[in-house]
Design a protein around this motif. Structure first.
Motif, PDB file in Angstrom:
ATOM      1  N   THR A 443       4.915  64.345  49.542  1.00 18.07           N
ATOM      2  CA  THR A 443       3.575  63.772  49.338  1.00 18.07           C
ATOM      3  C   THR A 443       3.675  62.392  48.698  1.00 18.07           C
ATOM      4  OG1 THR A 443       2.567  65.944  49.088  1.00 18.07           O
ATOM      5  CG2 THR A 443       1.358  64.071  48.185  1.00 18.07           C
ATOM      6  N   LEU A 444       4.503  62.266  47.643  1.00 16.68           N
ATOM      7  CA  LEU A 444       4.669  60.983  46.980  1.00 16.68           C
ATOM      8  C   LEU A 444       5.336  59.968  47.893  1.00 16.68           C
ATOM      9  CD1 LEU A 444       5.766  62.031  43.383  1.00 16.68           C
ATOM     10  CD2 LEU A 444       3.583  61.044  44.072  1.00 16.68           C
ATOM     11  N   ALA A 445       6.349  60.407  48.627  1.00 19.55           N
ATOM     12  CA  ALA A 445       7.103  59.477  49.470  1.00 19.55           C
ATOM     13  C   ALA A 445       6.274  58.961  50.626  1.00 19.55           C
ATOM     14  CB  ALA A 445       8.366  60.162  49.998  1.00 19.55           C
ATOM     15  N   ARG A 446       5.459  59.808  51.231  1.00 13.85           N
ATOM     16  CA  ARG A 446       4.716  59.418  52.431  1.00 13.85           C
ATOM     17  C   ARG A 446       3.417  58.687  52.102  1.00 13.85           C
ATOM     18  NH1 ARG A 446       5.855  65.073  55.676  1.00 13.85           N
ATOM     19  NH2 ARG A 446       7.747  64.385  56.752  1.00 13.85           N
ATOM     20  N   GLU A 447       2.746  59.073  51.004  1.00 12.35           N
ATOM     21  CA  GLU A 447       1.455  58.471  50.728  1.00 12.35           C
ATOM     22  C   GLU A 447       1.564  57.253  49.825  1.00 12.35           C
ATOM     23  OE1 GLU A 447      -1.256  61.365  49.338  1.00 12.35           O
ATOM     24  OE2 GLU A 447      -1.096  62.627  51.108  1.00 12.35           O
ATOM     25  N   GLY A 448       2.453  57.265  48.851  1.00 12.42           N
ATOM     26  CA  GLY A 448       2.649  56.096  48.007  1.00 12.42           C
ATOM     27  C   GLY A 448       1.373  55.657  47.320  1.00 12.42           C
ATOM     28  N   GLU A 449       1.303  54.351  47.005  1.00 15.17           N
ATOM     29  CA  GLU A 449       0.152  53.793  46.291  1.00 15.17           C
ATOM     30  C   GLU A 449      -0.799  53.121  47.261  1.00 15.17           C
ATOM     31  OE1 GLU A 449       1.333  51.265  43.174  1.00 15.17           O
ATOM     32  OE2 GLU A 449       2.383  52.795  42.053  1.00 15.17           O
ATOM     33  N   THR A 450      -1.202  53.803  48.301  1.00 15.91           N
ATOM     34  CA  THR A 450      -2.139  53.239  49.266  1.00 15.91           C
ATOM     35  C   THR A 450      -3.261  54.218  49.510  1.00 15.91           C
ATOM     36  OG1 THR A 450      -0.968  54.149  51.174  1.00 15.91           O
ATOM     37  CG2 THR A 450      -0.293  51.960  50.429  1.00 15.91           C
ATOM     38  N   VAL A 451      -4.385  53.700  49.967  1.00 16.62           N
ATOM     39  CA  VAL A 451      -5.508  54.554  50.328  1.00 16.62           C
ATOM     40  C   VAL A 451      -5.981  54.161  51.711  1.00 16.62           C
ATOM     41  CG1 VAL A 451      -6.261  54.877  47.957  1.00 16.62           C
ATOM     42  CG2 VAL A 451      -7.181  52.988  49.293  1.00 16.62           C
ATOM     43  N   GLY A 452      -6.693  55.116  52.351  1.00 20.18           N
ATOM     44  CA  GLY A 452      -7.281  54.797  53.639  1.00 20.18           C
ATOM     45  C   GLY A 452      -8.543  53.972  53.458  1.00 20.18           C
ATOM     46  N   PHE A 555       4.655  67.754  39.298  1.00 20.99           N
ATOM     47  CA  PHE A 555       4.304  66.666  40.202  1.00 20.99           C
ATOM     48  C   PHE A 555       2.792  66.447  40.293  1.00 20.99           C
ATOM     49  CE2 PHE A 555       8.629  67.107  41.587  1.00 20.99           C
ATOM     50  CZ  PHE A 555       8.983  65.858  42.075  1.00 20.99           C
ATOM     51  N   GLY A 556       1.984  67.368  39.844  1.00 20.41           N
ATOM     52  CA  GLY A 556       0.539  67.275  40.035  1.00 20.41           C
ATOM     53  C   GLY A 556      -0.072  66.042  39.408  1.00 20.41           C
ATOM     54  N   LEU A 557       0.228  65.803  38.110  1.00 19.36           N
ATOM     55  CA  LEU A 557      -0.350  64.633  37.432  1.00 19.36           C
ATOM     56  C   LEU A 557       0.269  63.338  37.924  1.00 19.36           C
ATOM     57  CD1 LEU A 557      -0.789  65.934  33.767  1.00 19.36           C
ATOM     58  CD2 LEU A 557      -2.500  65.715  35.574  1.00 19.36           C
ATOM     59  N   ALA A 558       1.518  63.383  38.390  1.00 22.68           N
ATOM     60  CA  ALA A 558       2.124  62.183  38.974  1.00 22.68           C
ATOM     61  C   ALA A 558       1.372  61.778  40.239  1.00 22.68           C
ATOM     62  CB  ALA A 558       3.598  62.433  39.277  1.00 22.68           C
ATOM     63  N   ILE A 559       0.985  62.765  41.035  1.00 22.00           N
ATOM     64  CA  ILE A 559       0.209  62.470  42.244  1.00 22.00           C
ATOM     65  C   ILE A 559      -1.171  61.932  41.865  1.00 22.00           C
ATOM     66  CG2 ILE A 559      -0.900  63.534  44.237  1.00 22.00           C
ATOM     67  CD1 ILE A 559       1.490  65.440  44.418  1.00 22.00           C
ATOM     68  N   VAL A 560      -1.788  62.536  40.830  1.00 21.24           N
ATOM     69  CA  VAL A 560      -3.087  62.028  40.356  1.00 21.24           C
ATOM     70  C   VAL A 560      -2.971  60.568  39.955  1.00 21.24           C
ATOM     71  CG1 VAL A 560      -4.773  62.225  38.487  1.00 21.24           C
ATOM     72  CG2 VAL A 560      -3.952  64.277  39.643  1.00 21.24           C
ATOM     73  N   LYS A 561      -1.916  60.236  39.220  1.00 19.31           N
ATOM     74  CA  LYS A 561      -1.702  58.845  38.786  1.00 19.31           C
ATOM     75  C   LYS A 561      -1.585  57.916  39.983  1.00 19.31           C
ATOM     76  CE  LYS A 561      -0.344  55.423  36.032  1.00 19.31           C
ATOM     77  NZ  LYS A 561      -1.236  54.760  35.065  1.00 19.31           N
ATOM     78  N   GLU A 562      -0.849  58.338  41.013  1.00 23.98           N
ATOM     79  CA  GLU A 562      -0.679  57.493  42.202  1.00 23.98           C
ATOM     80  C   GLU A 562      -2.022  57.266  42.894  1.00 23.98           C
ATOM     81  OE1 GLU A 562       1.970  55.990  43.283  1.00 23.98           O
ATOM     82  OE2 GLU A 562       3.297  56.775  41.728  1.00 23.98           O
ATOM     83  N   ILE A 563      -2.842  58.306  42.991  1.00 22.76           N
ATOM     84  CA  ILE A 563      -4.140  58.182  43.662  1.00 22.76           C
ATOM     85  C   ILE A 563      -5.056  57.240  42.875  1.00 22.76           C
ATOM     86  CG2 ILE A 563      -6.206  59.440  44.375  1.00 22.76           C
ATOM     87  CD1 ILE A 563      -4.381  61.889  44.821  1.00 22.76           C
ATOM     88  N   THR A 565      -4.156  54.826  40.770  1.00 19.89           N
ATOM     89  CA  THR A 565      -3.635  53.460  40.878  1.00 19.89           C
ATOM     90  C   THR A 565      -3.948  52.857  42.231  1.00 19.89           C
ATOM     91  OG1 THR A 565      -1.845  54.026  39.356  1.00 19.89           O
ATOM     92  CG2 THR A 565      -1.550  52.062  40.719  1.00 19.89           C
ATOM     93  N   ALA A 566      -3.834  53.676  43.297  1.00 20.95           N
ATOM     94  CA  ALA A 566      -4.102  53.177  44.642  1.00 20.95           C
ATOM     95  C   ALA A 566      -5.531  52.697  44.782  1.00 20.95           C
ATOM     96  CB  ALA A 566      -3.815  54.269  45.674  1.00 20.95           C
ATOM     97  N   HIS A 567      -6.461  53.286  44.044  1.00 21.50           N
ATOM     98  CA  HIS A 567      -7.867  52.881  44.103  1.00 21.50           C
ATOM     99  C   HIS A 567      -8.179  51.708  43.173  1.00 21.50           C
ATOM    100  CE1 HIS A 567      -8.452  56.756  46.171  1.00 21.50           C
ATOM    101  NE2 HIS A 567      -9.595  56.233  46.608  1.00 21.50           N
ATOM    102  N   GLY A 568      -7.187  51.283  42.392  1.00 23.81           N
ATOM    103  CA  GLY A 568      -7.436  50.189  41.459  1.00 23.81           C
ATOM    104  C   GLY A 568      -8.071  50.645  40.165  1.00 23.81           C
ATOM    105  N   TRP A 569      -8.004  51.976  39.891  1.00 21.84           N
ATOM    106  CA  TRP A 569      -8.618  52.508  38.681  1.00 21.84           C
ATOM    107  C   TRP A 569      -7.541  52.719  37.610  1.00 21.84           C
ATOM    108  CZ3 TRP A 569     -10.965  57.122  41.872  1.00 21.84           C
ATOM    109  CH2 TRP A 569     -11.872  56.606  42.822  1.00 21.84           C
ATOM    110  N   GLU A 570      -7.969  53.284  36.482  1.00 23.96           N
ATOM    111  CA  GLU A 570      -7.051  53.615  35.395  1.00 23.96           C
ATOM    112  C   GLU A 570      -7.332  55.039  34.923  1.00 23.96           C
ATOM    113  OE1 GLU A 570      -7.623  50.740  32.363  1.00 23.96           O
ATOM    114  OE2 GLU A 570      -6.684  49.094  33.486  1.00 23.96           O
ATOM    115  N   ILE A 571      -6.258  55.747  34.512  1.00 27.05           N
ATOM    116  CA  ILE A 571      -6.412  57.108  34.005  1.00 27.05           C
ATOM    117  C   ILE A 571      -5.726  57.222  32.657  1.00 27.05           C
ATOM    118  CG2 ILE A 571      -4.346  57.941  35.216  1.00 27.05           C
ATOM    119  CD1 ILE A 571      -5.819  60.665  35.490  1.00 27.05           C
ATOM    120  N   VAL A 592     -10.890  48.326  45.733  1.00 29.50           N
ATOM    121  CA  VAL A 592      -9.798  49.194  46.144  1.00 29.50           C
ATOM    122  C   VAL A 592      -8.610  48.360  46.566  1.00 29.50           C
ATOM    123  CG1 VAL A 592      -9.104  50.956  47.808  1.00 29.50           C
ATOM    124  CG2 VAL A 592     -11.410  50.982  46.844  1.00 29.50           C
ATOM    125  N   ARG A 593      -7.426  48.802  46.206  1.00 30.24           N
ATOM    126  CA  ARG A 593      -6.215  48.068  46.584  1.00 30.24           C
ATOM    127  C   ARG A 593      -6.057  48.083  48.110  1.00 30.24           C
ATOM    128  NH1 ARG A 593      -0.624  49.692  43.879  1.00 30.24           N
ATOM    129  NH2 ARG A 593      -1.849  48.984  42.094  1.00 30.24           N
TER     130      ARG A 593
END
Length: 597
Positions: A443-452, A555-563, A565-571, A592-593
């Protein structure tokens, strides 16, 4: 007086007319006398021509001289009028002077004629001077400029109303006073020095200089003084005259322009201005950053078109896009490979915009912004290569690791069923954990810090949908959300699912956890009433592999962080008001990034 004087002489005695004409012609340098024998004819002549002075007898049969004067002043109130009569008396003289005649003389010999000639010349000169003064006074009043007159002793003898308004003093307070009333000592001394240069043999006729006027109240007013001397003959100096112009607005505008010029010169991006009215739309201004970025001095750049930065590998399509925008008089932004003076290439983000004339649609110039994005392009290339390697890695993990993992899991399950060995159950659990780690890593490798493509998302509705996809066991959900957020709905659903799982998996053993999702001023929060976040992992909470629960992959919170960041937000994980954990996501109004291609 060298300018010709036109005189109308009215007398019922032709011999008097002839004598006066001969004498005036002899005594005055340039005179033209029109002689008539009755006032009616005199009035007709006044209607047909212009005269500088009228001489009239008093005792005439049809109309006396004062009645003639009263008749002509209706249409010619300012023309000089001299009553020249043989029938003199104190009564007539008094009536004449009270009526407003210019002069009164009794007829007589050469002495009287000489006095008549002198008075005519003097009256005409005064009249012409008054006309000139009135004309200039009208012009000055129309301009509305403050005007002053200072005599030879340095005392104000006249100021107009605009001058009084500028200084805040009444005219009566200024007249009779000296300039130090409205100037400091340094300004007074400079004015005296300027006056001295005007009075010098080779000095200018007018001095123009800046002066600060100290009003009766308030701060000094910056002005420009236009000073000249009053006309004088010989060594006699009668004083000076001046016109002030309030330049406070001009000074403020000049300061504003200077601030803007410094801002342009010191801006961290290259700035150019071109003039389309000149051949080939050349640059007429470049700032310091442009010189630093390109290596070209101002002398090299100003006066030529900016295409000289292009080179063999410059993309023609981007150049054409820029050219089309300029032809259409529209702003544009492109990325160009340009070349410095030493030949080294650099990536240049070029943005241009038209400068339009005030209140008109006509383009008078173009402003261009150049930003060296070489480092950004290098990072973009490196990120693209990294993403390619991650894709390769994901393929290896998905195929080369998952297949033997599934084989191992299947064999363990078969062996456990055949032997009943409880150690094999622990091995199966370990293999399940490995499979979960593989899934999250992919999930982390394929989606990275990008959004649709982001779209407006109803938060309350999406939170409710996300809750339905999670094994909530006995947990409860409270929603206090109102509004939308611009986001990728699939990624945002993934964010809530992971936060819900995190709260449930770390919840209290004895009591079911309650999860609350609510609005913030610039975002939203997810909180629970569980045991909270252990101190040992608080600093590294969003790093992959961190978990406070045995058997959790972390890995759950790491994925949350990536999502996020990808939106340009902060957690951030913040201290809740009571027990439990609280995660705040802020900055949802930021852009949005963009996708990395």
């Amino acid at each position: 007086m060298t300018e010709r004087i036109d005189v109308l002489h009215v007398d019922d005695d032709p011999s008097v007319l002839d004598l006066a004409e001969a004498y005036l012609d002899r005594e005055l340098a340039a005179v033209s006398v029109t002689s008539v024998t009755d006032p009616e004819t005199g009035l007709e002549r006044l209607e047909a021509a212009s005269f500088d002075c009228v001489i009239s007898d008093y005792d005439m049969p049809e109309m006396d001289g004062l009645a003639f004067f009263e008749a002509l002043r209706v249409d010619h109130p300012h023309v000089p009028f001299v009553l020249y009569t043989g029938k003199g008396s104190e009564e007539i003289a008094s009536r004449a002077l009270n009526a407003g005649v210019t002069g009164y003389f009794q007829k007589g010999g050469p002495e009287q004629l000489q006095r008549l000639a002198n008075r005519v010349e003097q009256a005409v000169e005064e009249h012409r001077t008054r006309e000139i003064a009135d004309r200039y006074s009208t012009v000055i009043d129309a301009l509305g400029y403050p005007v002053y007159v200072v005599d030879e002793t340095g005392t104000f003898t006249f100021v107009n109303e605009p001058f009084a308004e500028l200084t805040g003093y009444d005219r009566e307070e200024i007249v009779g006073n000296t300039p130090d009333l409205i100037k400091d000592a340094e300004a007074v001394a400079e004015a005296e020095d300027r006056l001295g240069t005007i009075l010098s043999r080779d000095g200018p006729d007018v001095q123009r200089f800046r002066v600060d006027i100290d009003p009766k109240e308030g701060d000094p007013i910056p002005c420009r003084d236009h000073m000249a001397v009053l006309p004088y003959e010989g060594e006699r100096f009668d004083g000076s005259v001046g016109i002030l112009r309030d330049v406070s607005v001009e000074a403020a505008r000049r300061e504003e322009l200077e601030t803007k010029r410094r801002a342009l010169d010191e801006a961290p991006v290259g700035i150019t201005i071109t003039d389309p009215s000149l051949s080939d739309n050349p640059m007429v201004y470049v700032n310091d950053e442009f010189v630093e970025m390109t290596g070209y001095d101002r002398e090299d750049a100003v006066g030529i078109n900016c295409r000289f930065l292009q080179g063999p590998d410059t993309d023609e399509a981007a150049v054409a896009e820029l050219r089309d925008a300029i032809d259409a008089e529209e702003p544009a932004s492109v990325e160009l490979l340009n070349y410095r003076k030493d030949g080294t290439p650099f990536w240049n983000r070029v943005s241009v915009a038209p400068i339009r004339e005030h209140d008109e649609d006509r383009v008078t110039g173009w402003v261009g912004f150049q930003e060296d994005i070489t480092a950004f392009k290098d990072r973009e290339t490196a990120l693209r290569r990294q993403n390619e390697r991650l894709d390769e890695f994901a393929g290896i993990v998905s195929h080369d690791l998952r297949n033997p993992l599934n084989v191992a899991l299947g064999r363990v399950e078969m062996a456990r069923e055949e032997t009943g060995n409880e150690h094999l159950a622990a091995a199966a659990d370990a293999l399940d954990r490995i499979e979960s780690i593989v899934d999250h890593t992919l999930t982390l490798a394929r989606e990275g810090e990008t959004v649709g493509d982001p779209e407006p998302v109803d938060l309350a509705e999406l939170v409710d949908d996300s809750w339905g996809t999670v094994d909530t066991e006995g947990a409860d959900l409270e929603i206090d959300l109102d509004g939308r957020v611009l986001a990728d709905p699939d990624r945002l659903r993934n964010l809530f699912e992971n936060l819900f799982r995190n709260s449930i998996e770390h919840g209290s053993v004895d009591d079911d956890v309650t999860i609350r999702v609510g609005d913030l001023e610039d975002g939203f929060y997810v909180a629970d009433d569980g045991p909270g976040i252990p101190e040992g992992i608080r600093d590294d909470l969003f790093e992959p592999g961190q978990s406070g629960s045995e058997g959790n992959t972390g890995f759950g919170l790491a994925i949350v962080k990536e999502i996020v960041t990808a939106h340009g937000w902060e957690i951030a994980a913040v201290e809740p008001e009571s027990d439990g954990a609280r995660f705040e996501i802020r900055g949802t109004d930021r852009p949005v990034r963009p996708l990395v291609e």
